[in-house]
Design an enzyme around this catalytic site. Sequence first.
Site, PDB file in Angstrom:
ATOM      1  N   THR A  92      35.407  -9.958  32.321  1.00  0.00           N
ATOM      2  CA  THR A  92      35.906 -10.361  31.044  1.00  0.00           C
ATOM      3  C   THR A  92      34.801  -9.465  30.081  1.00  0.00           C
ATOM      4  O   THR A  92      35.430  -8.847  29.250  1.00  0.00           O
ATOM      5  CB  THR A  92      35.747 -11.777  30.694  1.00  0.00           C
ATOM      6  OG1 THR A  92      36.613 -12.526  31.509  1.00  0.00           O
ATOM      7  CG2 THR A  92      35.795 -11.966  29.259  1.00  0.00           C
ATOM      8  N   CYS A 142       0.839  -1.145   0.164  1.00  0.00           N
ATOM      9  CA  CYS A 142       0.114   0.005  -0.191  1.00  0.00           C
ATOM     10  C   CYS A 142       0.958   1.096   0.189  1.00  0.00           C
ATOM     11  O   CYS A 142       1.791   1.514   0.878  1.00  0.00           O
ATOM     12  CB  CYS A 142      -0.941   0.040   1.056  1.00  0.00           C
ATOM     13  SG  CYS A 142      -1.800   1.622   1.795  1.00  0.00           S
ATOM     14  N   LYS A 156      29.603   2.038  25.074  1.00  0.00           N
ATOM     15  CA  LYS A 156      30.134   0.951  25.911  1.00  0.00           C
ATOM     16  C   LYS A 156      30.547   1.561  27.146  1.00  0.00           C
ATOM     17  O   LYS A 156      31.017   2.813  27.215  1.00  0.00           O
ATOM     18  CB  LYS A 156      31.460   0.375  25.470  1.00  0.00           C
ATOM     19  CG  LYS A 156      30.841  -0.240  23.871  1.00  0.00           C
ATOM     20  CD  LYS A 156      30.224  -1.610  24.713  1.00  0.00           C
ATOM     21  CE  LYS A 156      30.098  -2.628  23.119  1.00  0.00           C
ATOM     22  NZ  LYS A 156      29.463  -2.006  22.124  1.00  0.00           N
ATOM     23  N   CYS A 170       0.497   3.431   3.202  1.00  0.00           N
ATOM     24  CA  CYS A 170       0.979   2.792   4.077  1.00  0.00           C
ATOM     25  C   CYS A 170       2.624   3.039   4.164  1.00  0.00           C
ATOM     26  O   CYS A 170       3.187   3.414   5.217  1.00  0.00           O
ATOM     27  CB  CYS A 170       0.959   1.307   4.333  1.00  0.00           C
ATOM     28  SG  CYS A 170      -0.823   0.941   4.486  1.00  0.00           S
ATOM     29  N   ASN A 213      33.494  -6.491  30.879  1.00  0.00           N
ATOM     30  CA  ASN A 213      34.020  -5.326  31.209  1.00  0.00           C
ATOM     31  C   ASN A 213      35.200  -5.093  30.404  1.00  0.00           C
ATOM     32  O   ASN A 213      35.278  -3.786  29.522  1.00  0.00           O
ATOM     33  CB  ASN A 213      34.325  -4.860  32.419  1.00  0.00           C
ATOM     34  CG  ASN A 213      32.850  -4.312  33.333  1.00  0.00           C
ATOM     35  OD1 ASN A 213      31.964  -3.558  32.583  1.00  0.00           O
ATOM     36  ND2 ASN A 213      32.766  -4.365  34.431  1.00  0.00           N
ATOM     37  N   TRP A 221      30.553  -1.507  33.778  1.00  0.00           N
ATOM     38  CA  TRP A 221      29.292  -2.158  34.207  1.00  0.00           C
ATOM     39  C   TRP A 221      29.607  -2.770  35.569  1.00  0.00           C
ATOM     40  O   TRP A 221      30.430  -3.592  35.761  1.00  0.00           O
ATOM     41  CB  TRP A 221      28.504  -3.079  33.267  1.00  0.00           C
ATOM     42  CG  TRP A 221      27.478  -3.345  33.807  1.00  0.00           C
ATOM     43  CD1 TRP A 221      26.852  -4.591  34.329  1.00  0.00           C
ATOM     44  CD2 TRP A 221      25.914  -2.816  33.482  1.00  0.00           C
ATOM     45  NE1 TRP A 221      25.612  -4.568  34.705  1.00  0.00           N
ATOM     46  CE2 TRP A 221      25.022  -3.641  34.183  1.00  0.00           C
ATOM     47  CE3 TRP A 221      25.728  -1.343  32.838  1.00  0.00           C
ATOM     48  CZ2 TRP A 221      23.689  -2.842  34.080  1.00  0.00           C
ATOM     49  CZ3 TRP A 221      24.371  -1.062  32.893  1.00  0.00           C
ATOM     50  CH2 TRP A 221      23.416  -2.050  33.320  1.00  0.00           C
ATOM     51  N   ARG A 261      24.824  -3.896  18.594  1.00  0.00           N
ATOM     52  CA  ARG A 261      23.982  -4.696  19.789  1.00  0.00           C
ATOM     53  C   ARG A 261      23.344  -5.984  19.219  1.00  0.00           C
ATOM     54  O   ARG A 261      23.996  -6.873  18.475  1.00  0.00           O
ATOM     55  CB  ARG A 261      23.136  -3.966  20.588  1.00  0.00           C
ATOM     56  CG  ARG A 261      23.482  -2.643  21.131  1.00  0.00           C
ATOM     57  CD  ARG A 261      22.763  -1.771  22.122  1.00  0.00           C
ATOM     58  NE  ARG A 261      22.699  -2.386  23.428  1.00  0.00           N
ATOM     59  CZ  ARG A 261      21.752  -2.712  23.929  1.00  0.00           C
ATOM     60  NH1 ARG A 261      20.628  -2.566  23.597  1.00  0.00           N
ATOM     61  NH2 ARG A 261      21.917  -3.328  25.187  1.00  0.00           N
TER      62      ARG A 261
END
EC number: 1.8.3.2
Length: 513
Positions: A379, A76, A403, A79, A381, A406, A309
């Site tokens: 590892t 469409c 990044k 759309c 990190n 963590w 990701r």
Amino acid sequence: MAAAAVARRVVLVLVLAAASLAAAPRGAAARSLGGREGPGEVDADAAVDLNATNFDAFLKASLEPWAVVEFFAHWCPACRNYKPHYEKVAKLFNGRDAAHPGLILMARVDCASKVNIDLCNRFSVDHYPFLLWGPPTKFASAKWDPKQENNEIKLIDDGRTAERLLKWINNQMKSSFSLEDKKYENENMLPKNASDPEQIVQAIYDVEEATAQALQIILERKTIKPKNRDSLIRFLQILVARHPSKRCRRGSAELLINFDDHWSSNLSLSSQEGSKLLESVAEENHWICGKEVPRGYWLFCRGSKSETRGFSCGLWVLMHSLTVRIGDGESQSTFTSICDFIHNFFICEECRKHFYEMCSSVSAPFRTARELSLWLWSTHNKVNMRLMKEEKDMGTGDPLFPKVTWPPNQLCPSCYRSSKVTDGAVDWNEDAVYQFLVNYYGKKLVSSYKETYMESLQQQEKKIVSEDSSISNAASVPIGAALGVAIASCTFGALACFWRAQQKNRKQRKNWN
């Protein structure tokens, strides 16, 4: 014939019993490391594409109080022209980088796809694009009839542009959202809801997605060889016992039961043979995490760009979830299985080599699950720090998901012994780090999943689930967690004998015929 059927049933019971026993809840179970979904730019498809196979389950599992569903047809022109408008609004609500996350789920259904015809008829779709509004659970459990009064699902009759759609939503919610709203004042700020434990539930979908994609890659890229066949078996054994998804545990058990049929010890696949094998695995219902997985999209691990990701994030989440669900006696074997799996089957050459170098640098065997969990966290990190520098130099990183070390201080202040960082080195409180992983990626990840998505998807398997539950109850005894994998390992010896006997019977039947 009867004896063979009984034997097969016994073998399946043994494998499922091992999986149920090994997957019994532990106080320090189910944690991982990763990130939340964030669709990002308009061309990154912030709206989630759904179809008849996952529509009800996905909406039932949604944590948002409201949903907008666009029914469209890919052929469409109107759309196609409307999509950028819908995406502008979806960008405000879907994902980690959204200005107003957790309020509205924006989804789409292609009615031109044959699989969706009945679904679109269920909602009385008579033109394109066709927009409906309502609570996600109402979409999952009902239909829409324009003649029905007091329906909680409403037709959006004035949403032909992004501005008009958002105005309709503002009127409905008594809000004042703007297309100019931004999530971050600074792109490196931590999202306001990052510490919300409700958000982690979506990680389980990506763990399933990563598991299914990993198997798909193994088959399609002909990466399995006689020399690495055993490492795949060992990794599948870990999945049978420790995968956080019940469906993936069951699917892994089914694959192992039929392993020799699909992957003989002298197997070497061509590309065509790999495709045929993938089809045969599907035809025999050996989907490792269910027939609708892989779904083709990410939630918890979705980046703001299509190339960021996704699979790698999901694989990290899977590995972390495995390391925190094992017993102390399984730590070294799990470490070996993970390292061998990445070494043999992860097809990013540089990442594979770098990870295996870190595995090879470990000088002493792991004695506890805590040691292994913290090693993998450390590892991860180190990998992030290396990639952070490379992506900064090359400009290839995800601008909305840079990044970071963590966990960040905002999420876990007690993880830092000091607020000062010297030469990039953090003085970690590892006890607090481990507890953070336990709390942040703990029981919530699995329990919420069972209460929503799993219940919906497994309605058609009530009998199987009931039998599995009975096995789990019978096997729930206070034995060390390592026994689960031990039982699974012993079971596969019995499997080999059983299947050899069955193959002989097949040959005899062929001769008889």
